[in-house]
Design an enzyme around this catalytic site. Structure first.
Site: not given
Ligand code: OXD
Ligand code: MN
Length: 623
Positions: A73, A216, A225, A245, A267, A269, A292, A391
């Site tokens: 991102r 991407y 997002k 989130h 992100s 974790c 997510d 990913r």
């Protein structure tokens, strides 16, 4: 289906207007069928962008390698273009919407020459759910179409729900690489390689998304997002619901009682791992609703119901193994799109910490370069075979742990919220808020510690990521905190305060002075989930302290081999640590939000500080 056949007049005009500007060779309305998905992959393989993996090892799966400029991102190129700068807040890059639209319209002129414009009608959430929303993305990337097929619900059924005048979020996307006559991508990932010329723009006042130059992930799959968090957070503010989130998990205790929890973690974790966790304690079961994003609305019974707006998982591959996430490994064993992983001589994907070394003598890294095959999965920092943000895109329905009700249009009733980050010190294993406002306070201070090696910041300093929404909140974070406060006030005014989810802060990442993790994590985290479950049933398993309700000694059975002293230090108040935490919040963190920060959060800070001072005096014998 042709553009002329679209029944929604506004949608038809919107598509035609953009086609005039972007000048594609043709326009196709996507129908969401398997045939269409297969066609996209055929196009991608024949243009040299996609590699079919070995069907005997990983059936129906493909590998893509993106441009090195296009691997994550692009936060610095993500804009919230609200009319007023203050409404975007210090948490966002703001730019004037009229100027931005002018700049981008110029860039969009002719940007699809030689390509097909795909029009993707998609639903975020089960089609027709009263919590779901519809978006329509136009894109010149078949890779985006294929990924959107997995991540959202696409096609005619969405257009049927949209009808002739339904609401949709318009999402405009181009990879910014027109093709001259006879030109093809020739195996080179098409995008705008100059990061400064990429734009991921949001117009919150008109609920619009415009994205240019990247193909991407979150930059290009605009349902995720951009729509489901940034624009949806604004819709949620305006309409009185929550777009978060958060993972959503279902937990069943040994007696068969079921509850649903939602959890926000920054992100990296282990959110996907937690949503698919296999408990180590007999009789307990965890199942997945989402990994997510959660959209939540109050229903007539006063409870908050959540749906997972997505239909797939777009997960980070490195670190995923049978050990860390068995269910994810099973999910991605077939029908999966991989991006920026390594490629083995057998025609399979590989990444660091996959649980085994590379079979064969060599491997192709994520840039397609030949490399000696590592014998273990350890990896070398800076020389990774898979990109660190490689990913997988995989259908949620393939997950062995998916709960049968994951697509229930009514959603599932949430009993608990969990917040958490990577905190080596201070923050206990689990802490329940004493009130809704205290819970909002805990959400607001979420964050992870930064090591000096990672960034040029003093080790131990905390990068706050409030509610794990810092990169994803489409408006001023101070107003967002206030939205959460108002949700609690409204529930109380309607006599439903007791039905609000209880709020918890968890921390799996405490370390000793030798930098070793104190808590084993993974499946053992279910012990904490069980404590939360029992707390939701009002079990007297807690002690009220200055910072919140902590586990009563003995109320969490320690994992095998964990020293009882470690357990008690994980579940106690670190007075000095918290004093430093409070000072940091008061002087360095909260002031950035100025007058937009709700006063009640400062009041919460005062109360905790007062309680800590009393405790400090007792501990030092200085009353
Ligand atoms: C994600 C993220 O990709 O949070 O989900 O960064
Ligand atoms: Mn995420």
């Amino acid at each position: 289906m042709r553009v002329e056949d679209l029944k929604h007049a506004k949608l038809k005009k919107w598509v035609k207007d953009w086609a005039k500007i972007m000048k594609p060779a043709a326009v196709e309305i996507c129908n969401g069928t398997k045939r269409e998905y297969d066609k996209m992959l055929k196009i991608l393989v024949s243009s040299g962008l996609g590699i079919k993996l070995n069907d005997k090892i990983r059936p129906g799966s493909y590998l893509f390698r993106s441009d090195p400029s296009d691997v994550a991102r692009a936060e610095s190129r993500t804009f919230i273009a609200s009319k007023k700068k203050v409404d975007a807040g210090p948490n966002n890059n703001w730019t004037d919407p009229d100027e931005l639209k002018k700049t981008m319209t110029d860039l969009f002129k002719g940007c699809m020459k030689g390509r097909i414009m795909y029009v993707i009608p998609f639903s975020m959430g089960p089609v027709g759910s009263d919590i779901a929303k519809i978006g329509v993305e136009i894109t010149d990337s078949p890779y985006v179409v294929a990924n959107m097929h997995i991540m959202t619900r696409v096609g005619k059924k969405v257009l049927d729900v949209l009808g002739t005048d339904g609401f949709f979020v318009p999402c405009v996307h181009s990879i910014a690489k027109p093709l001259a006559k006879g030109e093809s991508d020739g195996g080179k990932w098409p995008c705008e390689p100059d990061v400064q010329k990429k734009f991921i723009s949001h117009f919150p006042d008109t609920y619009e998304i415009w994205s240019y130059g990247s193909g991407y992930g979150g930059n290009a799959l605009l349902g995720k997002k951009c729509l489901a968090l940034r624009i949806a957070s604004v819709l949620a503010r305006d309409e009185g619901w929550l777009a978060e989130h958060m993972l959503i998990l279902k937990i069943t205790n040994p007696e068969g009682e079921v509850k649903y929890f939602a959890g926000a973690f920054p992100s990296a974790c282990g959110k996907t791992n937690l949503s698919m966790l296999i408990p180590t304690m007999p009789g307990w079961k965890v199942q997945t609703i989402g990994d997510d994003i959660a959209w939540m609305k109050f229903k007539e019974d006063g409870r908050l119901y959540a749906i997972n707006p997505e239909a797939g998982f777009f997960g980070v591959a490195p670190g995923t193994s049978d050990n860390s996430n068995f269910n994810a490994m099973k999910t991605i064993s077939h029908n999966t799109i991989f991006t920026n992983c390594g490629l083995t001589v057998d025609g399979d994907v590989w990444w660091e910490q996959i649980g085994y070394g590379v079979p064969g003598g060599e491997v192709l890294d994520w840039k397609g370069q030949r490399r000696p095959a590592p014998k273990t999965d350890k990896g070398v920092k800076g020389e990774e075979i898979a990109h660190v943000n490689a990913r997988f895109t995989t259908p949620a329905s393939q997950c062995p742990a998916i709960a049968p009700e994951w697509e229930d249009p009514n959603g599932v009733p949430i009993s608990a919220f969990m917040f958490g980050g990577r905190r080596a010190t201070t923050i206990p294993l689990v802490n329940q808020s004493k009130s809704w406002v205290h819970g909002v306070f805990l959400g607001s201070i979420t964050g992870s510690e930064i090591t000096a090696a990672a960034l040029d910041i003093a080790a131990g300093s905390v990068r706050r990521d409030p509610f794990a929404m810092l990169p994803f909140c489409g408006y001023n974070m101070g107003d967002y905190f206030n939205h959460w406060i108002k949700i609690g006030q409204k529930a109380a005014a309607e006599g439903h305060a007791d039905k609000l989810p209880k709020i918890f802060f968890v921390n799996w990442f405490r370390k000793d002075t030798f930098d070793h993790f104190l808590w084993p994590g993974y499946g053992e985290n279910a012990r904490v989930l069980a404590w939360i479950f029992n707390r939701c049933n009002d079990e007297e398993n807690y002690l009220e302290t200055a910072i919140g309700n902590l586990p009563k000694p003995g109320s969490i059975e320690p994992p095998e081999g964990l020293n009882p002293d470690v357990m008690s230090s994980l579940c106690s108040v670190d007075v000095e640590g918290w004093e430093a935490e409070i000072a940091d919040i008061r002087s360095d963190y909260y002031p950035q939000y100025g007058a937009r920060l709700p006063k009640v959060l400062y009041e919460e800070l005062d109360v905790i500080e007062g309680e800590l001072a009393k405790l400090h005096a007792i501990l030092t014998g200085n009353r």
